[in-house]
Each structure stands twice: as C-alpha cells, then as structure tokens.
Design a protein around this motif. Structure first.
Motif, PDB file in Angstrom:
ATOM      1  N   LEU A 102      34.535   5.493  92.342  1.00 29.39           N
ATOM      2  CA  LEU A 102      35.104   6.813  92.077  1.00 29.39           C
ATOM      3  C   LEU A 102      34.991   7.161  90.595  1.00 29.39           C
ATOM      4  O   LEU A 102      34.737   8.324  90.243  1.00 29.39           O
ATOM      5  CB  LEU A 102      36.558   6.867  92.540  1.00 29.39           C
ATOM      6  N   MET A 103      35.182   6.175  89.737  1.00 35.91           N
ATOM      7  CA  MET A 103      35.038   6.416  88.291  1.00 35.91           C
ATOM      8  C   MET A 103      33.606   6.812  87.956  1.00 35.91           C
ATOM      9  O   MET A 103      33.364   7.757  87.200  1.00 35.91           O
ATOM     10  CB  MET A 103      35.442   5.165  87.499  1.00 35.91           C
ATOM     11  N   VAL A 104      32.642   6.061  88.528  1.00 35.63           N
ATOM     12  CA  VAL A 104      31.227   6.373  88.281  1.00 35.63           C
ATOM     13  C   VAL A 104      30.903   7.771  88.794  1.00 35.63           C
ATOM     14  O   VAL A 104      30.248   8.563  88.107  1.00 35.63           O
ATOM     15  CB  VAL A 104      30.315   5.309  88.933  1.00 35.63           C
ATOM     16  N   ALA A 105      31.379   8.116  89.996  1.00 33.92           N
ATOM     17  CA  ALA A 105      31.126   9.435  90.566  1.00 33.92           C
ATOM     18  C   ALA A 105      31.764  10.518  89.706  1.00 33.92           C
ATOM     19  O   ALA A 105      31.164  11.580  89.469  1.00 33.92           O
ATOM     20  CB  ALA A 105      31.655   9.501  91.996  1.00 33.92           C
ATOM     21  N   SER A 106      32.969  10.257  89.223  1.00 34.97           N
ATOM     22  CA  SER A 106      33.671  11.227  88.376  1.00 34.97           C
ATOM     23  C   SER A 106      32.893  11.463  87.082  1.00 34.97           C
ATOM     24  O   SER A 106      32.743  12.605  86.637  1.00 34.97           O
ATOM     25  CB  SER A 106      35.070  10.718  88.062  1.00 34.97           C
ATOM     26  N   GLU A 107      32.394  10.376  86.487  1.00 33.40           N
ATOM     27  CA  GLU A 107      31.614  10.518  85.254  1.00 33.40           C
ATOM     28  C   GLU A 107      30.337  11.310  85.508  1.00 33.40           C
ATOM     29  O   GLU A 107      29.947  12.153  84.699  1.00 33.40           O
ATOM     30  CB  GLU A 107      31.296   9.133  84.683  1.00 33.40           C
ATOM     31  N   LEU A 112      27.256  16.448  85.209  1.00 34.44           N
ATOM     32  CA  LEU A 112      26.643  17.583  85.901  1.00 34.44           C
ATOM     33  C   LEU A 112      27.335  18.894  85.526  1.00 34.44           C
ATOM     34  O   LEU A 112      26.677  19.918  85.320  1.00 34.44           O
ATOM     35  CB  LEU A 112      26.709  17.387  87.417  1.00 34.44           C
ATOM     36  N   ALA A 113      28.650  18.857  85.448  1.00 30.35           N
ATOM     37  CA  ALA A 113      29.396  20.072  85.092  1.00 30.35           C
ATOM     38  C   ALA A 113      29.043  20.525  83.690  1.00 30.35           C
ATOM     39  O   ALA A 113      28.871  21.738  83.444  1.00 30.35           O
ATOM     40  CB  ALA A 113      30.897  19.823  85.220  1.00 30.35           C
ATOM     41  N   ARG A 114      28.931  19.589  82.762  1.00 30.78           N
ATOM     42  CA  ARG A 114      28.543  19.949  81.396  1.00 30.78           C
ATOM     43  C   ARG A 114      27.122  20.517  81.379  1.00 30.78           C
ATOM     44  O   ARG A 114      26.836  21.477  80.682  1.00 30.78           O
ATOM     45  CB  ARG A 114      28.641  18.740  80.478  1.00 30.78           C
ATOM     46  N   HIS A 115      26.258  19.881  82.160  1.00 34.90           N
ATOM     47  CA  HIS A 115      24.854  20.294  82.188  1.00 34.90           C
ATOM     48  C   HIS A 115      24.728  21.702  82.799  1.00 34.90           C
ATOM     49  O   HIS A 115      23.954  22.528  82.313  1.00 34.90           O
ATOM     50  CB  HIS A 115      24.039  19.291  82.966  1.00 34.90           C
ATOM     51  N   LEU A 116      25.483  21.973  83.845  1.00 38.35           N
ATOM     52  CA  LEU A 116      25.445  23.272  84.491  1.00 38.35           C
ATOM     53  C   LEU A 116      26.128  24.348  83.633  1.00 38.35           C
ATOM     54  O   LEU A 116      25.783  25.533  83.719  1.00 38.35           O
ATOM     55  CB  LEU A 116      26.106  23.233  85.867  1.00 38.35           C
ATOM     56  N   GLY A 117      27.065  23.938  82.824  1.00 39.62           N
ATOM     57  CA  GLY A 117      27.793  24.868  81.975  1.00 39.62           C
ATOM     58  C   GLY A 117      26.997  25.345  80.776  1.00 39.62           C
ATOM     59  O   GLY A 117      27.327  26.298  80.113  1.00 39.62           O
ATOM     60  N   LYS A 118      25.847  24.719  80.508  1.00 35.64           N
ATOM     61  CA  LYS A 118      25.043  25.113  79.332  1.00 35.64           C
ATOM     62  C   LYS A 118      24.249  26.328  79.604  1.00 35.64           C
ATOM     63  O   LYS A 118      23.749  26.837  80.401  1.00 35.64           O
ATOM     64  CB  LYS A 118      24.119  23.969  78.944  1.00 35.64           C
TER      65      LYS A 118
END
Length: 118
Positions: A102-107, A112-118
């Motif tokens: 779950l930690m790995v998936a969360s990271e 992905l969220a940061r990448h999509l937010g650019k």
C-alpha cells in the motif's frame, strides 16, 4: 471427618471422608455398586471379595480409557494451539506485506498525481 453409610451389593459400609465430601462419596459408592450389579448379572454371585475386585477392575478400565481419551484431547488442543499460532504469524506477515504494498502504491499514485498536475 464425616461418617457416611454407603450400600454396595446390598450391604452397608460405614466410611469416613472430609466434611462436605459426603455426596461425592455416595456417588462413588453408587458407581461401584452399579458395576457390582453388572458383574452379578453377567457371572452370577461369585462371592463379595471377588465381585468387588471384578467391579473395581471394571471401574479402573473405564478410568484408564478416560485418561487415554483426555491425553488424546490434550494432544489435539496442543495441535490446534500450534495451528492458531502459525495462522496468527501468517496473518501478521500478510498484514506487513500488505502495508508495504500500500505504501508503494501510494507513492506511485503521488508521483502520477504530480506528473498529471504539470
């Protein structure tokens, strides 16, 4: 000490026991008398001493079987305890593995969220 009169094979016997143990002593005498009656029914009247010895051996046989059954049940309980402990350890290992995943998936989701937010 209390005095109790019990009946075995139709004869009274005065016995001593600790105070408060009278009902238990009566129950034991009834058990012995029932075995005496079984002996009497199967082999006839063979004399008091021999009948009491035979009845005592029958009671001892039942006790022996009960002790063996208790030993078997204790072994089963021990096996179940070991299985429960193993299952608990496995559950803890699964929980730890799941937590790591779950930690790995969360990271990864954060990346992905940061990448999509650019």
């Amino acid at each position: 000490m209390a005095h109790v009169i019990v009946q075995v094979n139709g004869r009274p016997y005065t016995m001593q026991c600790p105070e408060g143990e009278e009902p238990h002593l009566r129950d034991l005498a009834e058990l012995l008398d029932s075995e005496v009656q079984r002996v009497k029914a199967s082999v006839g009247n063979v004399g008091d001493i021999r009948m009491l010895v035979m009845a005592g051996l029958m009671v001892a046989d039942r006790l022996s079987e009960a002790i063996e059954r208790i030993r078997e049940l204790e072994e089963q309980v021990d096996g179940l305890r070991e299985a429960r402990n193993a299952a608990q350890m496995e559950a803890l290992e699964i929980q730890a593995t799941l937590g790591e995943r779950l930690m790995v998936a969360s990271e990864r989701l954060e990346v992905l969220a940061r990448h999509l937010g650019k």
